[in-house]
Design an enzyme around this catalytic site. Sequence first.
Site, short mmCIF file in Angstrom:
data_model
loop_
_atom_site.label_atom_id
_atom_site.label_comp_id
_atom_site.label_asym_id
_atom_site.label_seq_id
_atom_site.Cartn_x
_atom_site.Cartn_y
_atom_site.Cartn_z
N ASP A 37 1.10 -1.30 -0.07
CA ASP A 37 0.08 0.07 -0.54
C ASP A 37 0.79 1.19 -0.28
O ASP A 37 2.43 0.85 0.34
CB ASP A 37 -1.00 -0.43 0.95
CG ASP A 37 0.05 -0.48 2.36
OD1 ASP A 37 0.73 -0.19 3.09
OD2 ASP A 37 -0.63 -1.44 3.10
N ASP A 39 1.55 5.16 0.94
CA ASP A 39 1.12 6.11 2.96
C ASP A 39 1.55 7.08 2.16
O ASP A 39 2.79 7.70 1.75
CB ASP A 39 1.42 5.36 3.67
CG ASP A 39 0.84 4.12 3.85
OD1 ASP A 39 -0.04 4.05 3.70
OD2 ASP A 39 1.34 3.25 4.82
N ASP A 117 8.11 3.44 14.00
CA ASP A 117 9.26 2.60 14.62
C ASP A 117 10.12 2.25 13.98
O ASP A 117 11.28 2.54 14.62
CB ASP A 117 8.08 1.42 14.44
CG ASP A 117 7.90 0.84 12.98
OD1 ASP A 117 8.24 1.56 12.56
OD2 ASP A 117 7.38 -0.17 12.49
#
Length: 430
Positions: A37, A39, A117
């Site tokens: 995907d 982003d 992260d």
Amino acid sequence: MSENAIKVLYRLHKSGFKAYLVGGGVRDILLGLQPKDFDVVTNATPEEIKKLFRNCRLVGRRFRLAHIVFGRDVIEVATLRGHHVVTEDKTSKTNAEGRLLRDNVYGTIDEDAERRDFTINALYYDISDFSIHSYGGGLNDLKSRTIRMIGDPNTRYREDPVRMLRAVRFATKLNMTIDSATAEPISELAPLLKDIPAARMYEEVLKLFFNGQAENNFNMMRELGLFEPLFPLVDSHLVEDVEGPIGKMMQTIMENTDARVNAEKTVTPAFFYAAILWYPLSQRADDIALESGLSVYDAYYAAMGDVMEQQCRTISIPRRFSTPAKDIWQLQLRFDRNQGTRAFKFIEHPKFRAAYDLLLLRASAEGGAVAKSAAWWKSFVEGGEEQRSVIARSANKGSRNRNSNQRRRRKPSAKKNAKPAAPSSDKPDE
Ligand code: ATP
Ligand code: MG
């Protein structure tokens, strides 16, 4: 790169906003992989984004996001996230362990990066000059194939323990090594996963076991102590019964799941959970039968409810999967009784195929009587019409003797105590 993502980036840029592609999209393109995907982050607020795109939906409570919808393709657009200010107001909140509960604070690109992260997930592709903004050595880590936590790993895992699972998932998926400082706190902090809502865990488990890396993820999770908090029943069975069939069974389940995913065949959580929980289920059923004197069948029915309910405390398995998982279990008890002419009807059961696959797994894991039964079914399933009739008739003769023996042995008291426990009348699992 996704044309829709490019459209979104340009529309934001031309309207005077900063716009970057970020996260897995940039990482995977640089690695030559196809991103799952795309982003986008921007300095436009969700409300400003909404004004720019007719096909925009604002979503999310924990963090407000815009979804720009192009038919089935959705580009996620987030506003750059900022630092946490320790205040009493409602914009940001952490719980006692330092877990983030709500975070609607907007900020700069560096602040946004600090909140991500791993360094390889904090790469930003800037549409205004086609440059890559890397944070904390992300580009170098991508080259040296290192998973490195941004900031202090201990603190960051406490903020969101799911990051421990993500470290494992990226290491196996991207064939990278978890940096030693990033790996070090995991074993100690793994129990924090018990506090993660079961619904979120369900999604994470799908990503870990249904993306072609089940075997590697399983092994690494076991090594790091991350398997136990998610699958306590399976783990304790693995620990207690090291020599038993469950270890072999788990390995085969993981290999088979990966093989199916790689061959683009369907994999269903119903079969997966039925299979990994089979031995914990039989043990529970044995215990119930011993304690209560219930018949084997009734003890199994009771155990099915117990085991599923216990598993759903850590991973909320939707009922559309837990119900067929129980069907798969139930059919295990009927393989022996249905050898013979009944087999023709039995194989028509909608869950026969999945149940038969589990029977084969059990057979290869434990051998013995199960393997014998599986061999009978294998020859029946694989046989042609005529062959099936012969096999069925020969089994009828044998089973008449077996059944009459069983009838004589059955204790009448067992039946009287039996609770009627049809799986369909079970409590909801979610
Ligand atoms: P993939 O989609 O291939 O699984 P991804 O890196 O795109 O990998 P997503 O879950 O789609 O992962 O998240 C997109 C980005 O959001 C990540 O790259 C990361 O920068 C950030 N992110 C996601 N989850 C977390 C988290 N738990 N903590 C911090 N940052 C996160
Ligand atoms: Mg992604």
